[in-house]
Motif scaffolding. Structure first.
Motif, PDB file in Angstrom:
ATOM      1  N   PHE A 415       0.809  -1.238  -0.167  1.00  0.00           N
ATOM      2  CA  PHE A 415       0.081   0.039   0.094  1.00  0.00           C
ATOM      3  C   PHE A 415       0.752   1.238  -0.027  1.00  0.00           C
ATOM      4  O   PHE A 415       0.400   2.145  -0.714  1.00  0.00           O
ATOM      5  CB  PHE A 415      -1.013   0.027   1.130  1.00  0.00           C
ATOM      6  N   VAL A 416       2.171   1.303   0.902  1.00  0.00           N
ATOM      7  CA  VAL A 416       2.844   2.301   0.881  1.00  0.00           C
ATOM      8  C   VAL A 416       3.350   2.709  -0.570  1.00  0.00           C
ATOM      9  O   VAL A 416       3.369   3.951  -1.000  1.00  0.00           O
ATOM     10  CB  VAL A 416       3.888   2.246   1.940  1.00  0.00           C
ATOM     11  N   ALA A 417       3.795   1.557  -1.344  1.00  0.00           N
ATOM     12  CA  ALA A 417       4.467   1.797  -2.618  1.00  0.00           C
ATOM     13  C   ALA A 417       3.337   2.368  -3.700  1.00  0.00           C
ATOM     14  O   ALA A 417       3.607   3.093  -4.521  1.00  0.00           O
ATOM     15  CB  ALA A 417       4.912   0.385  -3.176  1.00  0.00           C
ATOM     16  N   GLY A 418       2.101   1.528  -3.425  1.00  0.00           N
ATOM     17  CA  GLY A 418       1.058   2.430  -4.337  1.00  0.00           C
ATOM     18  C   GLY A 418       0.821   3.958  -4.204  1.00  0.00           C
ATOM     19  O   GLY A 418       0.617   4.674  -5.060  1.00  0.00           O
ATOM     20  N   LEU A 419       0.868   4.194  -3.004  1.00  0.00           N
ATOM     21  CA  LEU A 419       0.602   5.747  -2.444  1.00  0.00           C
ATOM     22  C   LEU A 419       1.831   6.416  -3.063  1.00  0.00           C
ATOM     23  O   LEU A 419       1.561   7.436  -3.502  1.00  0.00           O
ATOM     24  CB  LEU A 419       0.410   5.737  -0.906  1.00  0.00           C
ATOM     25  N   ILE A 420       3.367   6.077  -2.696  1.00  0.00           N
ATOM     26  CA  ILE A 420       4.302   6.874  -3.475  1.00  0.00           C
ATOM     27  C   ILE A 420       4.110   6.952  -4.825  1.00  0.00           C
ATOM     28  O   ILE A 420       4.348   8.164  -5.367  1.00  0.00           O
ATOM     29  CB  ILE A 420       5.429   6.270  -2.733  1.00  0.00           C
ATOM     30  N   SER A 421       3.952   6.047  -5.409  1.00  0.00           N
ATOM     31  CA  SER A 421       3.778   5.886  -7.126  1.00  0.00           C
ATOM     32  C   SER A 421       2.766   7.018  -7.511  1.00  0.00           C
ATOM     33  O   SER A 421       2.924   7.484  -8.423  1.00  0.00           O
ATOM     34  CB  SER A 421       3.730   4.561  -7.506  1.00  0.00           C
ATOM     35  N   SER A 422       1.651   6.949  -6.798  1.00  0.00           N
ATOM     36  CA  SER A 422       0.578   7.847  -7.196  1.00  0.00           C
ATOM     37  C   SER A 422       1.019   9.255  -6.744  1.00  0.00           C
ATOM     38  O   SER A 422       0.462  10.150  -7.559  1.00  0.00           O
ATOM     39  CB  SER A 422      -0.697   7.320  -6.510  1.00  0.00           C
ATOM     40  N   VAL A 423       1.513   9.637  -5.540  1.00  0.00           N
ATOM     41  CA  VAL A 423       1.616  11.007  -5.123  1.00  0.00           C
ATOM     42  C   VAL A 423       2.693  11.711  -5.579  1.00  0.00           C
ATOM     43  O   VAL A 423       2.698  12.661  -5.935  1.00  0.00           O
ATOM     44  CB  VAL A 423       1.477  10.938  -3.441  1.00  0.00           C
ATOM     45  N   ILE A 424       3.736  10.609  -5.671  1.00  0.00           N
ATOM     46  CA  ILE A 424       5.196  11.475  -6.042  1.00  0.00           C
ATOM     47  C   ILE A 424       5.584  10.919  -7.410  1.00  0.00           C
ATOM     48  O   ILE A 424       5.262  11.671  -8.621  1.00  0.00           O
ATOM     49  CB  ILE A 424       6.078  10.772  -5.182  1.00  0.00           C
ATOM     50  N   ASP A 425       6.145   9.743  -7.498  1.00  0.00           N
ATOM     51  CA  ASP A 425       6.667   9.253  -9.058  1.00  0.00           C
ATOM     52  C   ASP A 425       6.725   7.615  -8.889  1.00  0.00           C
ATOM     53  O   ASP A 425       7.394   7.320  -8.017  1.00  0.00           O
ATOM     54  CB  ASP A 425       7.963  10.004  -9.569  1.00  0.00           C
ATOM     55  N   VAL A 426       6.318   7.042  -9.655  1.00  0.00           N
ATOM     56  CA  VAL A 426       6.638   5.432  -9.619  1.00  0.00           C
ATOM     57  C   VAL A 426       8.032   5.058  -9.820  1.00  0.00           C
ATOM     58  O   VAL A 426       8.472   4.237  -8.873  1.00  0.00           O
ATOM     59  CB  VAL A 426       6.139   4.797 -10.861  1.00  0.00           C
ATOM     60  N   ARG A 427       8.931   5.782 -10.395  1.00  0.00           N
ATOM     61  CA  ARG A 427      10.468   5.582 -10.523  1.00  0.00           C
ATOM     62  C   ARG A 427      11.010   5.781  -8.967  1.00  0.00           C
ATOM     63  O   ARG A 427      11.726   5.068  -8.773  1.00  0.00           O
ATOM     64  CB  ARG A 427      10.906   6.213 -11.415  1.00  0.00           C
ATOM     65  N   PHE A 428      10.333   6.761  -8.193  1.00  0.00           N
ATOM     66  CA  PHE A 428      10.918   7.020  -6.924  1.00  0.00           C
ATOM     67  C   PHE A 428      10.389   5.704  -6.084  1.00  0.00           C
ATOM     68  O   PHE A 428      11.333   5.207  -5.063  1.00  0.00           O
ATOM     69  CB  PHE A 428      10.241   8.389  -6.336  1.00  0.00           C
ATOM     70  N   ALA A 429       9.311   5.137  -6.242  1.00  0.00           N
ATOM     71  CA  ALA A 429       8.888   4.267  -5.501  1.00  0.00           C
ATOM     72  C   ALA A 429       9.727   2.874  -5.749  1.00  0.00           C
ATOM     73  O   ALA A 429      10.197   2.029  -4.964  1.00  0.00           O
ATOM     74  CB  ALA A 429       7.571   3.898  -5.953  1.00  0.00           C
TER      75      ALA A 429
END
Length: 459
Positions: A415-429
């Motif tokens: 869930f954290v990875a999904g949140l980061i990829s949606s809010v920031i950037d999928v490459r950062f996740a």
């Protein structure tokens, strides 16, 4: 009259099937050994149904709800049984015959899937089915892993595990890529459910025909004494303490668990990466990341070779490093593309023109290949290391401990990875994922001291 070598092979194989193994049987190619061949066939049969069913259930949930919440619930339903029953399953597996567990598991799954025919598109019933199937999986998976030493000599563990993984890859190809999508599109989910129930029933029959699936070293009297002495809390933590008393086995378990966790997280990130970075539809991801499957085959082939030459622990470490570096490459794909084009390592422009695809797709496919190689090597070599070093009476608990740890570690990061990829950037996740994999593995290798061997034994 003397038998020819060909006749002796069949005679020894038949003798092995009746329960009188010989050294000649152990020297036959693995797929000519009756018990191992039947074991691999049962895995191929059951996993073909499992993969077809998993794909179908997920697509039905998406079609019926069109909601990401229910997709997350679907994933959660597969993780909860691991957390709730993983360690308990290890105790059961160490106390009961492997054949009994695998036979019962396949029969139970056949019945559950058959009942689903009455509610083929009911989301609540599908989620309940997922919970039941993954609960059964907690018992069948460690039983299958701990059965391998009873079927093969010690020097064939890694080769046998590799062949089982190849069978599982074929099961994914047949069930998830070919059979389920075609049947679901043409006829709906019911034929997939019916076929899966039949496949589970066939797997149960095949398992029933395999003699001696429990390691003969695991004497019944010893297990009975252990059952009377181990308290519940001690039994639940025994797998962990066995691993912590052996630095090599513990490192293999960490790598194997991190691979399982990373795979679950990537399932969430890859569709978004395909759309935002590769700039193509998520429906094409199965083709874009197809080199990972080729890499997995290469890893399954390389792991036993490196394991025999330098040891399975080193083979697992090499595979893990390759996997982490490849995952990091996805986070810096633009830089990887620039380096390749400047140095001419690979003619990516010519490849893109020839296949009529973008350079981003070519780079992604090139990164997927070594990631698959690394994953295949870790999956084989780490498991072989655990089989070699785990005590006979504790193998089930150790593999159950690994599966439980993977489930727990996957729950929040998904869930954290999904949140980061949606809010920031999928490459950062993806970068955070690669960084976390490296940091945890290094800490487990250099930051932790193994516990004394005596503490690994229950009092």
């Amino acid at each position: 009259m003397a038998l020819s070598p060909h006749q002796r092979s069949y005679a020894d194989t038949y003798q092995d099937a009746l329960g009188a193994p010989s050294e000649a049987v152990q020297e036959l190619p693995l797929l000519q050994q009756f018990r191992f061949y039947r074991f691999a066939l049962s895995a191929l049969t059951a996993n073909t149904g499992q993969n077809a069913l998993s794909y179908t259930l997920l697509i039905v949930v998406i079609d019926e709800t069109s909601s990401g919440v229910f997709t997350s619930l679907f994933v959660l339903c597969s993780l909860l049984p691991i957390i709730l029953f993983g360690l308990v399953a290890g105790i059961v597996v160490d106390q009961l015959p492997n054949k009994l567990i695998l036979f019962t598991a396949n029969v139970t799954r056949a019945i559950v899937v058959f009942l689903l025919l009455y509610w083929p598109t009911n989301v609540a019933m599908i989620l309940l089915t997922v919970v039941l199937l993954w609960t059964v999986q907690q018992f069948s998976s460690p039983a299958a892993s701990s059965a391998l030493p009873a079927l093969l000599p010690r020097h064939s563990y890694s080769s046998g595990a590799a062949l089982i993984d190849v069978a599982n890859l074929f099961a994914q190809l047949i069930g998830m890529v070919i059979f389920a999508p075609v049947m679901l599109k043409l006829f709906g989910p019911e034929p997939v459910y019916a076929t899966t129930a039949v496949l589970y029933g066939a797997a149960a029959y095949i398992v029933f025909t395999i003699p001696r699936m429990t390691d003969p070293k695991a004497k019944v009297e010893e297990l009975q004494r252990e059952r009377s002495q181990i308290k519940l809390f001690e039994a639940l933590s025994a797998g962990w303490r066995m691993l912590r008393s052996d630095a090599v086995a513990f490192e293999a378990m960490v790598q194997y668990t991190l691979l399982s966790t990373a795979t679950a997280i990537l399932v969430v990130l890859v569709p978004q990466y395909t759309e935002e970075v590769v700039n193509t539809s998520a429906e094409n991801l199965i083709y874009i990341f197809s080199p990972a499957a080729l890499g997995l085959f290469l890893g399954l082939w390389l792991a036993p070779i490196i394991g025999r030459l330098y040891g399975n622990p080193l083979a697992s470490t090499i595979g893990f490093v390759l996997f982490v570096v490849s995952i990091a490459g996805f986070a810096f794909s633009a830089g990887v593309e620039e380096i390749i084009m400047e140095n001419g390592f690979v003619p990516i422009e010519e490849m893109a023109d020839f296949f009529n695809i973008s350079i981003a797709v070519v780079v992604t496919m090139l990164l997927a290949l070594p990631a698959g190689v690394g994953a295949g090597m870790v999956g084989i070599a780490a498991k072989a290391t655990l089989l070699e070093r785990a005590p006979v009476e504790g193998r089930g608990r150790i593999f159950a401990t690994q599966a439980w740890a993977a489930g727990v570690l996957s729950l929040i990061p998904i869930f954290v990875a999904g949140l980061i990829s949606s809010v920031i950037d999928v490459r950062f996740a993806i970068f955070l994922l690669a960084f976390a994999l490296a940091a945890i593995a290094l800490y487990a290798r250099f930051g932790l001291e193994p516990q004394p061997a005596s503490s690994a034994q229950p009092s």
